[in-house]
Scaffold this motif. Structure first.
Motif, mmCIF file in Angstrom:
data_model
loop_
_atom_site.group_PDB
_atom_site.id
_atom_site.type_symbol
_atom_site.label_atom_id
_atom_site.label_comp_id
_atom_site.label_asym_id
_atom_site.label_seq_id
_atom_site.Cartn_x
_atom_site.Cartn_y
_atom_site.Cartn_z
ATOM 1 N N MET A 18 -15.758 5.508 3.784
ATOM 2 C CA MET A 18 -14.375 5.440 4.252
ATOM 3 C C MET A 18 -13.785 6.845 4.340
ATOM 4 O O MET A 18 -14.104 7.725 3.542
ATOM 5 C CB MET A 18 -13.539 4.563 3.324
ATOM 6 N N GLY A 19 -12.921 7.056 5.329
ATOM 7 C CA GLY A 19 -12.403 8.393 5.577
ATOM 8 C C GLY A 19 -10.898 8.469 5.658
ATOM 9 O O GLY A 19 -10.183 7.554 5.239
ATOM 10 N N ASP A 20 -10.412 9.562 6.230
ATOM 11 C CA ASP A 20 -8.977 9.838 6.279
ATOM 12 C C ASP A 20 -8.190 8.718 6.944
ATOM 13 O O ASP A 20 -7.149 8.278 6.441
ATOM 14 C CB ASP A 20 -8.721 11.140 7.042
ATOM 15 N N GLY A 21 -8.669 8.261 8.110
ATOM 16 C CA GLY A 21 -7.945 7.219 8.829
ATOM 17 C C GLY A 21 -7.806 5.942 8.029
ATOM 18 O O GLY A 21 -6.771 5.267 8.082
ATOM 19 N N ASP A 22 -8.827 5.612 7.250
ATOM 20 C CA ASP A 22 -8.790 4.396 6.441
ATOM 21 C C ASP A 22 -7.781 4.514 5.304
ATOM 22 O O ASP A 22 -7.007 3.584 5.032
ATOM 23 C CB ASP A 22 -10.181 4.109 5.872
ATOM 24 N N TYR A 23 -7.779 5.657 4.631
ATOM 25 C CA TYR A 23 -6.859 5.857 3.513
ATOM 26 C C TYR A 23 -5.413 5.972 4.001
ATOM 27 O O TYR A 23 -4.490 5.445 3.365
ATOM 28 C CB TYR A 23 -7.265 7.085 2.696
ATOM 29 N N MET A 24 -5.208 6.632 5.128
ATOM 30 C CA MET A 24 -3.852 6.711 5.673
ATOM 31 C C MET A 24 -3.369 5.328 6.097
ATOM 32 O O MET A 24 -2.195 4.972 5.906
ATOM 33 C CB MET A 24 -3.834 7.671 6.861
ATOM 34 N N PHE A 25 -4.258 4.531 6.657
ATOM 35 C CA PHE A 25 -3.904 3.172 7.060
ATOM 36 C C PHE A 25 -3.515 2.342 5.843
ATOM 37 O O PHE A 25 -2.534 1.577 5.890
ATOM 38 C CB PHE A 25 -5.086 2.536 7.784
ATOM 39 N N ALA A 26 -4.255 2.508 4.754
ATOM 40 C CA ALA A 26 -3.936 1.788 3.520
ATOM 41 C C ALA A 26 -2.581 2.228 2.975
ATOM 42 O O ALA A 26 -1.774 1.402 2.527
ATOM 43 C CB ALA A 26 -5.030 2.019 2.477
ATOM 44 N N PHE A 27 -2.320 3.518 3.012
ATOM 45 C CA PHE A 27 -1.049 4.030 2.504
ATOM 46 C C PHE A 27 0.118 3.526 3.345
ATOM 47 O O PHE A 27 1.151 3.087 2.820
ATOM 48 C CB PHE A 27 -1.074 5.562 2.482
ATOM 49 N N GLN A 28 -0.019 3.605 4.650
ATOM 50 C CA GLN A 28 1.091 3.256 5.532
ATOM 51 C C GLN A 28 1.372 1.762 5.566
ATOM 52 O O GLN A 28 2.513 1.348 5.801
ATOM 53 C CB GLN A 28 0.796 3.780 6.942
ATOM 54 N N ASN A 29 0.365 0.945 5.329
ATOM 55 C CA ASN A 29 0.531 -0.503 5.472
ATOM 56 C C ASN A 29 0.656 -1.266 4.166
ATOM 57 O O ASN A 29 1.167 -2.389 4.166
ATOM 58 C CB ASN A 29 -0.632 -1.075 6.284
ATOM 59 N N VAL A 30 0.191 -0.682 3.060
ATOM 60 C CA VAL A 30 0.268 -1.388 1.778
ATOM 61 C C VAL A 30 0.915 -0.536 0.694
ATOM 62 O O VAL A 30 1.927 -0.930 0.103
ATOM 63 C CB VAL A 30 -1.143 -1.838 1.303
#
Length: 250
Positions: free
Chosen positions: A57-69
């Protein structure tokens, strides 16, 4: 897992963790980090696990998790203090962690957390297995805490695995947080269609029957069902020299 167990029944502490889980096969193994572990007793709903089903998992995945949850739930909780257990296991270069989070991404996540609790954020170095990766990541976080803007992210697109995981976490956590949508089904009531999707389908059907307005297919691999009946065209549009395109954003 120790932090989770320490506060698992505490309603005054919100615990959020993003980690590789692999259905309980990843170290330290077991189901403690599963997404359905939400707390018990008075602390039910105050435990949020975002378990990645695979490494890589990379930057886009972690940013997506932060922004959505992470950020929506944290903002709704409205903490007085944020404590970050800064384990850089997910940093790019950490072979044991097996993920590819860059220093810039750690900086962006820190920057978002600084918007909580009037900026009262404590970052505590916790772990990681590559000294170079830890050093670069910790430096990026420290600079952000000191007021420097984060560096630009190069990769911001979340993977399909991440989007699926986040959707599942949101459904589970929707029982406890107003900001989490869509809501999970209650009891034995099956999931249904969203009301506006039903209305749009009916409108599209009526427009076709009355005026022969047809639906145009949207060529995308992933698209919300809400757009299935959202692109309409009058008949014989393909034979016209000039087209009037109307965008309606409610």
């Amino acid at each position: 897992n120790g932090c989770q167990k320490a506060f698992y029944d505490d309603p005054n502490i919100l615990y959020i963790s993003i980690h590789v889980h692999m259905d309980g096969r990843f170290y330290p193994s077991g189901n403690d980090g599963a997404m359905d572990k939400v707390g018990v007793g008075a602390g039910e709903g105050k435990n949020v696990n975002i378990p990645w089903p695979t490494k890589g998992m990379g930057d886009g995945d972690y940013m997506f998790a932060f922004q959505n949850v992470v950020m929506p739930i944290a903002q709704e909780f409205n903490p007085d203090l944020v404590i970050v257990a800064a384990g850089f296991d997910a940093a790019a270069g950490d072979e044991l962690g097996g993920c590819f989070v860059t220093p810039a991404c750690y900086a962006h996540m820190t920057h978002m957390l600084m918007s909580l609790a009037k900026g009262k954020v404590a970052v505590c170095l916790e772990g990681g297995y590559n000294f170079i990766a830890i050093s670069k990541s910790a430096l990026a976080v420290t600079r952000t805490l000191m007021g420097e803007p984060p560096d630009r992210l190069e990769a911001t697109q979340a993977t399909e695995i991440a989007m699926t995981t986040i959707q599942q976490v949101k459904e589970i956590q929707s029982r406890y947080w107003r900001c989490m949508i869509p809501k999970a089904p209650i009891g034995d009531i099956p999931k249904g269609d969203r009301l506006h999707d039903i209305i749009r389908q009916q409108q599209a059907t009526e427009l076709y029957e009355r005026f022969k307005v047809t639906q145009l297919h949207v060529f995308r691999d992933q698209i919300s069902r809400s757009f299935q009946h959202g692109v309409l065209a009058t008949r014989n549009y393909q034979d016209q020299d000039r087209l009037l395109v109307i965008f309606h954003d409610a």
